[in-house]
Design an enzyme around this catalytic site. Structure first.
Site, PDB file in Angstrom:
ATOM      1  N   ARG A 183      11.602  -7.446 -13.966  1.00  0.00           N
ATOM      2  CA  ARG A 183      10.589  -7.710 -15.007  1.00  0.00           C
ATOM      3  C   ARG A 183      11.054  -7.129 -16.340  1.00  0.00           C
ATOM      4  NH1 ARG A 183       5.261  -5.661 -11.960  1.00  0.00           N
ATOM      5  NH2 ARG A 183       6.838  -4.124 -11.400  1.00  0.00           N
ATOM      6  N   HIS A 230      13.638  -8.953  10.812  1.00  0.00           N
ATOM      7  CA  HIS A 230      12.945  -7.996   9.946  1.00  0.00           C
ATOM      8  C   HIS A 230      13.245  -6.569  10.385  1.00  0.00           C
ATOM      9  CE1 HIS A 230       9.251  -7.403   7.156  1.00  0.00           C
ATOM     10  NE2 HIS A 230      10.146  -6.449   7.018  1.00  0.00           N
ATOM     11  N   ARG A 287      10.954 -10.345   1.308  1.00  0.00           N
ATOM     12  CA  ARG A 287       9.894 -11.034   2.035  1.00  0.00           C
ATOM     13  C   ARG A 287      10.216 -12.520   2.085  1.00  0.00           C
ATOM     14  NH1 ARG A 287       8.390  -6.710   3.485  1.00  0.00           N
ATOM     15  NH2 ARG A 287       6.320  -5.760   3.306  1.00  0.00           N
ATOM     16  N   GLY A 300      15.066  -4.386   8.409  1.00  0.00           N
ATOM     17  CA  GLY A 300      15.549  -3.609   7.259  1.00  0.00           C
ATOM     18  C   GLY A 300      15.282  -2.125   7.385  1.00  0.00           C
ATOM     19  N   GLY A 330      14.403  -2.502  -8.292  1.00  0.00           N
ATOM     20  CA  GLY A 330      13.677  -1.263  -8.011  1.00  0.00           C
ATOM     21  C   GLY A 330      14.537  -0.351  -7.167  1.00  0.00           C
ATOM     22  N   ARG A 331      13.914   0.496  -6.372  1.00  0.00           N
ATOM     23  CA  ARG A 331      14.658   1.480  -5.556  1.00  0.00           C
ATOM     24  C   ARG A 331      15.695   0.779  -4.672  1.00  0.00           C
ATOM     25  NH1 ARG A 331       9.141   2.902  -5.078  1.00  0.00           N
ATOM     26  NH2 ARG A 331       8.599   5.032  -5.709  1.00  0.00           N
ATOM     27  N   ILE A 332      15.270  -0.264  -3.961  1.00  0.00           N
ATOM     28  CA  ILE A 332      16.176  -0.892  -2.991  1.00  0.00           C
ATOM     29  C   ILE A 332      17.267  -1.686  -3.732  1.00  0.00           C
ATOM     30  CG2 ILE A 332      16.328  -2.636  -1.156  1.00  0.00           C
ATOM     31  CD1 ILE A 332      13.512  -1.663  -0.237  1.00  0.00           C
ATOM     32  N   GLU A 351       6.639 -14.915   9.917  1.00  0.00           N
ATOM     33  CA  GLU A 351       7.147 -14.038  10.972  1.00  0.00           C
ATOM     34  C   GLU A 351       6.093 -13.806  12.075  1.00  0.00           C
ATOM     35  OE1 GLU A 351       8.431 -10.389   9.143  1.00  0.00           O
ATOM     36  OE2 GLU A 351       9.662 -11.428   7.709  1.00  0.00           O
ATOM     37  N   ASP A 391      16.636 -11.646   6.712  1.00  0.00           N
ATOM     38  CA  ASP A 391      15.967 -10.660   7.574  1.00  0.00           C
ATOM     39  C   ASP A 391      14.461 -10.884   7.577  1.00  0.00           C
ATOM     40  OD1 ASP A 391      15.110  -7.219   7.571  1.00  0.00           O
ATOM     41  OD2 ASP A 391      15.966  -8.319   9.269  1.00  0.00           O
TER      42      ASP A 391
HETATM   43  C1  8YV Z   1       8.072  -3.293   7.805  1.00  0.00           C
HETATM   44  C2  8YV Z   1       8.681  -3.511   5.517  1.00  0.00           C
HETATM   45  O1  8YV Z   1       6.818  -3.213   7.188  1.00  0.00           O
HETATM   46  O2  8YV Z   1       8.497  -1.439   4.445  1.00  0.00           O
HETATM   47  C3  8YV Z   1       8.161  -2.634   4.435  1.00  0.00           C
HETATM   48  O3  8YV Z   1       7.428  -3.189   3.586  1.00  0.00           O
HETATM   49  O4  8YV Z   1       8.715  -4.698   5.386  1.00  0.00           O
HETATM   50  C4  8YV Z   1       9.143  -2.937   6.811  1.00  0.00           C
HETATM   51  O5  8YV Z   1       9.404  -1.570   6.728  1.00  0.00           O
HETATM   52  C5  8YV Z   1       7.999  -2.507   9.063  1.00  0.00           C
HETATM   53  O6  8YV Z   1       7.162  -3.201   9.911  1.00  0.00           O
HETATM   54  C6  8YV Z   1       7.464  -1.097   8.869  1.00  0.00           C
HETATM   55  O7  8YV Z   1       6.112  -1.104   8.666  1.00  0.00           O
END
Ligand code: 8YV
Length: 311
Positions: free
Chosen positions: A174, A277, A230, A279, A152-154, A259, A254
């Protein structure tokens, strides 16, 4: 004064000031007696703010009869029951795009740090061990076979960065995308053809433990695993065993299954690089996420079309 907005998590950005200027907000995470507060105020809550990896529980859904919007400051929305939201006509929004480059930057940075053992090298110097001799040699990062799980985008932003490293880029998704890079229909096929597997796929029931023993063995003892998506996507127990048994060279993580708790067995390993986490945790991204989340909140209360709806 009735409470308009229930904020389930701090917005780590300047967006808080704008939010509290325009709305009567309750910071759920600061409440001393949440149950009592909820009994007194639940009927007035029309909007909830939360984070991508936190979402909102079905129990909280049920406790808020006037809820009309769940505004996520994040791109992931797997922790929101979208079917329940649809059934009740509750809108759900997220904040895509504004964090894509930050997460992709971290994925590549975590890959380099893991393969070149940069965190260990920092400790090596600080601990004075350099005096006694050189560090062990590391793996080359450039010119390798990079596999991206989720395109996807990332995932595509990661691929754009990797194009500067030479080597080959392949992906699984997919569906096959319009891309010059090789498509594999399964993660295990991709892992077999990769030196580095970078996980960017969205979390959900279909991707839970997508990377398990079979994929880790396909990646193999000279393989590297990077996860910026995740923790649920990787079978963490199998990952720890593979790293302990050297059936996998190293991992850069990450995100984690539970968590902010990280298994001691994982953090004790020498062949992992661990980040908390982060990112999307740049000033620019979090400011943009907070502002986009606010734009959704403003549109909801004004009865206008939502900028970035999920539901
Ligand atoms: C975190 C992320 O949620 O964008 C997401 O889904 O996992 C992160 O950006 C961060 O806590 C921002 O809400």
């Amino acid at each position: 004064m009735p409470i308009d907005v229930l904020q389930l998590t701090p917005l780590i950005a300047a967006g808080d000031e704008d939010l509290h200027r325009n709305y009567s907000v309750c910071r759920w995470y600061d409440l001393p007696d949440r149950e009592r507060w909820l009994d007194e105020h639940n009927a007035s809550i029309r909007a909830v703010i939360t984070a991508g990896h936190l979402g909102i529980s079905n129990e909280m859904f049920r406790r808020l009869p006037s809820l009309g919007l769940v505004a996520i400051a994040g791109v992931g929305y797997e922790k929101v029951d979208l079917d329940a939201a649809r059934e009740r006509g509750i809108r759900v929004t997220n904040t895509p795009d504004v964090l894509t480059n930050d997460v992709a930057d971290l994925a590549v940075g975590l890959m380099i740090a893991t393969m070149r053992q940069i965190a260990a090298a920092d400790r090596y110097v600080r601990d004075g061990r350099w005096i006694a001799g050189e560090m062990d040699l590391a793996a080359r990062v450039s010119g390798r076979r990079y596999g991206i799980v989720g395109f996807g985008r990332i995932g595509q932003a990661v691929a754009r960065r990797l194009e500067g490293f030479g080597g080959s880029i392949a992906y699984t998704s997919r569906t096959k995308k319009q891309s010059p890079h090789a498509f594999h229909s399964t993660v295990i096929d991709l892992a077999r053809e990769s030196d580095v597997l970078i996980v960017t796929v969205a979390a959900g029931p279909a991707t839970r433990h997508l990377v398990g023993r079979a994929v880790l063995d396909a990646l193999g003892p000279t393989g590297f695993l990077i996860n910026v998506a995740r923790g649920s996507i990787i079978d963490e127990t199998e990952l720890i065993a593979a790293l302990q048994d050297r059936r996998l060279a190293a991992a850069g993580l990450d995100v984690y299954a539970d968590e902010p708790r990280v298994p001691p067995a994982l953090s004790a390993l020498p062949n992992v690089t661990l980040t908390p986490h982060i990112g999307s945790a740049t000033v620019d991204a979090r400011l943009a996420m907070a502002r986009l989340m606010l734009a959704n909140l403003d549109a909801f209360y004004a009865g206008h079309p939502l900028p970035t709806p999920v539901v």
